[in-house]
Motif scaffolding. Structure first.
Motif, short mmCIF file in Angstrom:
data_model
loop_
_atom_site.label_atom_id
_atom_site.label_comp_id
_atom_site.label_asym_id
_atom_site.label_seq_id
_atom_site.Cartn_x
_atom_site.Cartn_y
_atom_site.Cartn_z
N THR A 151 56.90 84.33 -2.07
CA THR A 151 56.49 85.48 -1.27
C THR A 151 55.09 85.32 -0.71
O THR A 151 54.80 85.84 0.37
CB THR A 151 56.58 86.80 -2.07
OG1 THR A 151 55.78 86.70 -3.24
CG2 THR A 151 58.02 87.11 -2.44
N ILE B 258 61.84 91.63 1.43
CA ILE B 258 62.29 91.51 0.04
C ILE B 258 63.46 92.45 -0.23
O ILE B 258 64.46 92.07 -0.84
CB ILE B 258 61.12 91.80 -0.93
CG1 ILE B 258 60.11 90.65 -0.88
CG2 ILE B 258 61.61 92.04 -2.36
CD1 ILE B 258 58.78 90.96 -1.56
N SER C 63 66.74 91.59 2.17
CA SER C 63 67.38 90.30 1.91
C SER C 63 67.77 90.10 0.45
O SER C 63 68.29 89.05 0.09
CB SER C 63 66.43 89.17 2.32
OG SER C 63 65.34 89.11 1.42
N GLY C 64 67.51 91.10 -0.38
CA GLY C 64 67.77 90.93 -1.81
C GLY C 64 66.88 89.85 -2.40
O GLY C 64 67.36 88.92 -3.03
N ARG C 65 65.58 90.00 -2.14
CA ARG C 65 64.56 89.03 -2.58
C ARG C 65 64.80 87.65 -1.96
O ARG C 65 64.79 86.64 -2.63
CB ARG C 65 64.49 88.94 -4.09
CG ARG C 65 63.99 90.20 -4.75
CD ARG C 65 63.67 89.95 -6.23
NE ARG C 65 63.19 91.15 -6.83
CZ ARG C 65 63.74 91.76 -7.86
NH1 ARG C 65 64.81 91.25 -8.43
NH2 ARG C 65 63.22 92.87 -8.35
N PHE C 66 65.03 87.65 -0.66
CA PHE C 66 65.20 86.42 0.14
C PHE C 66 66.47 85.65 -0.20
O PHE C 66 66.54 84.45 -0.05
CB PHE C 66 63.97 85.51 0.03
CG PHE C 66 62.71 86.17 0.53
CD1 PHE C 66 62.53 86.40 1.89
CD2 PHE C 66 61.73 86.58 -0.35
CE1 PHE C 66 61.38 87.02 2.35
CE2 PHE C 66 60.57 87.19 0.10
CZ PHE C 66 60.40 87.41 1.45
N GLU C 67 67.50 86.37 -0.64
CA GLU C 67 68.77 85.72 -0.94
C GLU C 67 69.66 85.66 0.31
O GLU C 67 70.40 84.70 0.49
CB GLU C 67 69.49 86.46 -2.06
CG GLU C 67 70.75 85.77 -2.49
CD GLU C 67 71.40 86.39 -3.71
OE1 GLU C 67 72.57 86.08 -3.97
OE2 GLU C 67 70.74 87.18 -4.41
N TYR C 68 69.58 86.68 1.14
CA TYR C 68 70.50 86.77 2.29
C TYR C 68 69.75 86.70 3.61
O TYR C 68 68.80 87.44 3.84
CB TYR C 68 71.28 88.09 2.23
CG TYR C 68 72.10 88.21 0.97
CD1 TYR C 68 73.28 87.50 0.81
CD2 TYR C 68 71.66 89.02 -0.08
CE1 TYR C 68 74.02 87.59 -0.36
CE2 TYR C 68 72.40 89.12 -1.25
CZ TYR C 68 73.57 88.40 -1.39
OH TYR C 68 74.29 88.49 -2.54
N PHE D 117 65.87 87.85 7.35
CA PHE D 117 65.48 88.43 6.07
C PHE D 117 65.21 89.92 6.18
O PHE D 117 65.36 90.65 5.20
CB PHE D 117 64.25 87.72 5.51
CG PHE D 117 64.53 86.34 4.97
CD1 PHE D 117 65.63 86.11 4.15
CD2 PHE D 117 63.69 85.29 5.25
CE1 PHE D 117 65.90 84.85 3.64
CE2 PHE D 117 63.94 84.02 4.74
CZ PHE D 117 65.04 83.80 3.93
N GLN E 94 66.96 91.83 8.14
CA GLN E 94 68.25 92.43 8.49
C GLN E 94 68.17 93.27 9.77
O GLN E 94 68.51 94.46 9.78
CB GLN E 94 68.80 93.25 7.32
CG GLN E 94 69.01 92.45 6.06
CD GLN E 94 70.17 91.48 6.13
OE1 GLN E 94 71.31 91.87 6.19
NE2 GLN E 94 69.86 90.19 6.16
N LEU F 11 63.34 96.31 -6.14
CA LEU F 11 63.29 94.95 -5.64
C LEU F 11 61.86 94.45 -5.43
O LEU F 11 61.60 93.25 -5.51
CB LEU F 11 64.08 94.82 -4.34
CG LEU F 11 65.60 94.82 -4.51
CD1 LEU F 11 66.29 94.82 -3.16
CD2 LEU F 11 66.05 93.63 -5.34
#
Length: 153
Positions: free
Chosen positions: A3, A38, A41-46, A57, A59, A149
């Motif tokens: 981050t 964060i 993106s689900g903590r940069f997952e998506y 990130f 969305q 999150l």
């Protein structure tokens, strides 16, 4: 993704976006965009919404990207030149933003810049601001989700 590296990129993009008339950079804006990424993106997952059209990130919805470009950026020569210099292609807006972190940051900042009121100072207030102006009452996100999150609760 670290981050602090993403935060450095946010700061750099926002500083480069500004000119004499507009200052897109502020510490609160940096924090809001970082926290939004964060959260969204689900903590940069998506990098793309599951079962939806949003990209990046943060969305960003395709209609949001189009609105920012057609109703704001195009009317500001310095800003449009900057956005184009980042690789934005008006003929393929969604891909341009989806594939480019700097454009995700810039479009997210422009979206928030056009919302009423100042960006709040505290994370709790930014969570409420995000819910009202970004996720909206139509979105599934909640203030608690944002805070969780982002490590507050």
């Amino acid at each position: 993704m670290k981050t602090n590296q993403y935060k450095d990129l946010i700061e750099c993009v926002l500083e480069k976006m500004g000119d004499v008339k507009n200052s897109f950079y502020s510490e609160d804006a940096v924090e809001l965009i970082l926290e939004t990424a964060i959260t969204e993106s689900g903590r940069f997952e998506y990098l793309k919404q599951i079962q939806g059209p949003a990209v990046g990130f943060t969305q960003l919805e395709p209609d949001t990207i189009k609105d920012c470009w057609n109703n704001y950026i195009l009317y500001r020569d310095n800003l449009s030149s900057f956005i184009l210099s980042l690789g934005f292609n008006p003929d393929d807006m969604e891909f341009s933003v989806w594939s480019n972190l700097a454009l995700q940051i810039a479009f997210t900042r422009i979206w928030y810049y056009r919302r009423p009121g100042k960006i709040p100072k505290t994370i709790e207030e930014r969570a409420e601001y995000w819910k009202e102006h970004y996720n909206t009452n139509l979105g599934k996100g909640t203030v608690d989700h944002y805070l969780r999150l982002n490590g507050v609760i």
